[in-house]
Design a protein around this motif. Structure first.
Motif, mmCIF file in Angstrom:
data_model
loop_
_atom_site.group_PDB
_atom_site.id
_atom_site.type_symbol
_atom_site.label_atom_id
_atom_site.label_comp_id
_atom_site.label_asym_id
_atom_site.label_seq_id
_atom_site.Cartn_x
_atom_site.Cartn_y
_atom_site.Cartn_z
ATOM 1 N N PRO A 192 -26.314 -44.655 -20.932
ATOM 2 C CA PRO A 192 -26.300 -44.092 -19.575
ATOM 3 C C PRO A 192 -25.714 -45.040 -18.529
ATOM 4 O O PRO A 192 -25.376 -44.598 -17.440
ATOM 5 C CB PRO A 192 -27.773 -43.810 -19.292
ATOM 6 N N LEU A 193 -25.563 -46.311 -18.861
ATOM 7 C CA LEU A 193 -25.006 -47.273 -17.916
ATOM 8 C C LEU A 193 -23.500 -47.461 -18.100
ATOM 9 O O LEU A 193 -22.873 -48.187 -17.335
ATOM 10 C CB LEU A 193 -25.707 -48.632 -18.062
ATOM 11 N N HIS A 194 -22.924 -46.804 -19.098
ATOM 12 C CA HIS A 194 -21.505 -46.962 -19.375
ATOM 13 C C HIS A 194 -20.673 -46.510 -18.173
ATOM 14 O O HIS A 194 -20.848 -45.415 -17.657
ATOM 15 C CB HIS A 194 -21.105 -46.168 -20.614
ATOM 16 N N GLY A 195 -19.806 -47.380 -17.695
ATOM 17 C CA GLY A 195 -18.914 -47.056 -16.594
ATOM 18 C C GLY A 195 -19.505 -47.313 -15.213
ATOM 19 O O GLY A 195 -18.838 -47.102 -14.219
ATOM 20 N N ILE A 196 -20.751 -47.759 -15.162
ATOM 21 C CA ILE A 196 -21.384 -48.050 -13.876
ATOM 22 C C ILE A 196 -21.404 -49.563 -13.687
ATOM 23 O O ILE A 196 -21.905 -50.293 -14.531
ATOM 24 C CB ILE A 196 -22.819 -47.489 -13.823
ATOM 25 N N LYS B 143 -33.925 -56.079 -16.221
ATOM 26 C CA LYS B 143 -34.971 -55.489 -15.368
ATOM 27 C C LYS B 143 -34.361 -54.588 -14.297
ATOM 28 O O LYS B 143 -34.886 -53.507 -14.010
ATOM 29 C CB LYS B 143 -35.820 -56.585 -14.722
ATOM 30 N N VAL B 144 -33.270 -55.023 -13.700
ATOM 31 C CA VAL B 144 -32.596 -54.229 -12.673
ATOM 32 C C VAL B 144 -32.044 -52.943 -13.285
ATOM 33 O O VAL B 144 -32.202 -51.852 -12.722
ATOM 34 C CB VAL B 144 -31.484 -55.054 -11.992
ATOM 35 N N GLU B 145 -31.400 -53.043 -14.439
ATOM 36 C CA GLU B 145 -30.843 -51.859 -15.091
ATOM 37 C C GLU B 145 -31.943 -50.876 -15.480
ATOM 38 O O GLU B 145 -31.780 -49.661 -15.314
ATOM 39 C CB GLU B 145 -30.028 -52.270 -16.313
ATOM 40 N N ASN B 146 -33.075 -51.383 -15.967
ATOM 41 C CA ASN B 146 -34.187 -50.502 -16.342
ATOM 42 C C ASN B 146 -34.774 -49.797 -15.129
ATOM 43 O O ASN B 146 -35.103 -48.610 -15.196
ATOM 44 C CB ASN B 146 -35.259 -51.282 -17.096
ATOM 45 N N LEU B 147 -34.922 -50.505 -14.012
ATOM 46 C CA LEU B 147 -35.424 -49.877 -12.794
ATOM 47 C C LEU B 147 -34.445 -48.792 -12.326
ATOM 48 O O LEU B 147 -34.857 -47.705 -11.921
ATOM 49 C CB LEU B 147 -35.635 -50.909 -11.682
ATOM 50 N N TYR B 148 -33.162 -49.070 -12.410
ATOM 51 C CA TYR B 148 -32.152 -48.090 -12.028
ATOM 52 C C TYR B 148 -32.285 -46.824 -12.876
ATOM 53 O O TYR B 148 -32.288 -45.709 -12.348
ATOM 54 C CB TYR B 148 -30.759 -48.706 -12.181
ATOM 55 N N LEU B 149 -32.409 -46.999 -14.184
ATOM 56 C CA LEU B 149 -32.525 -45.843 -15.083
ATOM 57 C C LEU B 149 -33.785 -45.031 -14.766
ATOM 58 O O LEU B 149 -33.746 -43.801 -14.754
ATOM 59 C CB LEU B 149 -32.524 -46.298 -16.539
ATOM 60 N N ARG B 150 -34.898 -45.705 -14.509
ATOM 61 C CA ARG B 150 -36.144 -45.002 -14.163
ATOM 62 C C ARG B 150 -35.981 -44.264 -12.829
ATOM 63 O O ARG B 150 -36.494 -43.159 -12.660
ATOM 64 C CB ARG B 150 -37.323 -45.970 -14.088
ATOM 65 N N THR B 151 -35.282 -44.870 -11.894
ATOM 66 C CA THR B 151 -35.120 -44.287 -10.560
ATOM 67 C C THR B 151 -34.243 -43.042 -10.599
ATOM 68 O O THR B 151 -34.571 -42.041 -9.969
ATOM 69 C CB THR B 151 -34.525 -45.328 -9.589
ATOM 70 N N ILE B 152 -33.153 -43.080 -11.350
ATOM 71 C CA ILE B 152 -32.251 -41.927 -11.361
ATOM 72 C C ILE B 152 -32.816 -40.775 -12.180
ATOM 73 O O ILE B 152 -32.372 -39.649 -12.024
ATOM 74 C CB ILE B 152 -30.823 -42.292 -11.843
ATOM 75 N N GLN B 153 -33.798 -41.042 -13.021
ATOM 76 C CA GLN B 153 -34.410 -39.966 -13.814
ATOM 77 C C GLN B 153 -35.394 -39.136 -12.998
ATOM 78 O O GLN B 153 -35.747 -38.038 -13.385
ATOM 79 C CB GLN B 153 -35.128 -40.539 -15.035
ATOM 80 N N LYS B 154 -35.827 -39.664 -11.856
ATOM 81 C CA LYS B 154 -36.811 -38.940 -11.019
ATOM 82 C C LYS B 154 -36.172 -37.779 -10.294
ATOM 83 O O LYS B 154 -35.067 -37.718 -9.961
ATOM 84 C CB LYS B 154 -37.443 -39.894 -10.004
#
Length: 79
Positions: free
Chosen positions: A15-19, A68-79
């Motif tokens: 999910p982080l590919h290209g970001i 940690k930053v990438e994981n927080l981003y993934l959790r945030t965009i899933q909301k």
């Protein structure tokens, strides 16, 4: 001798590919602000005179913090 001309592989399940990291950080700062971001991820670059530039430098050199930053981003965009 043959050269190894590997093309970059597609990462359809990443999910982080290209970001870019800068985009992730800017999104998190706009979503939470520096103070809350520093509370959620306990790293000094978010708490002591934070800037995008200095935070990116630290995150690029520190794999555990970037994770940690990438994981927080993934959790945030899933909301």
């Amino acid at each position: 001798m043959e050269k190894n001309n590997k093309q970059p592989q597609e990462q359809p399940n990443n999910p982080l590919h290209g970001i870019k990291l800068a985009e992730i950080l800017q999104y998190l700062v706009s979503e939470y602000g520096w103070e809350e971001l520093g509370d959620r991820i306990k790293i000094n670059c978010f708490k002591s005179n934070p800037t995008i530039k200095s935070s990116l430098k630290f995150l690029r050199q520190t794999p555990w913090a970037r994770t940690k930053v990438e994981n927080l981003y993934l959790r945030t965009i899933q909301k």
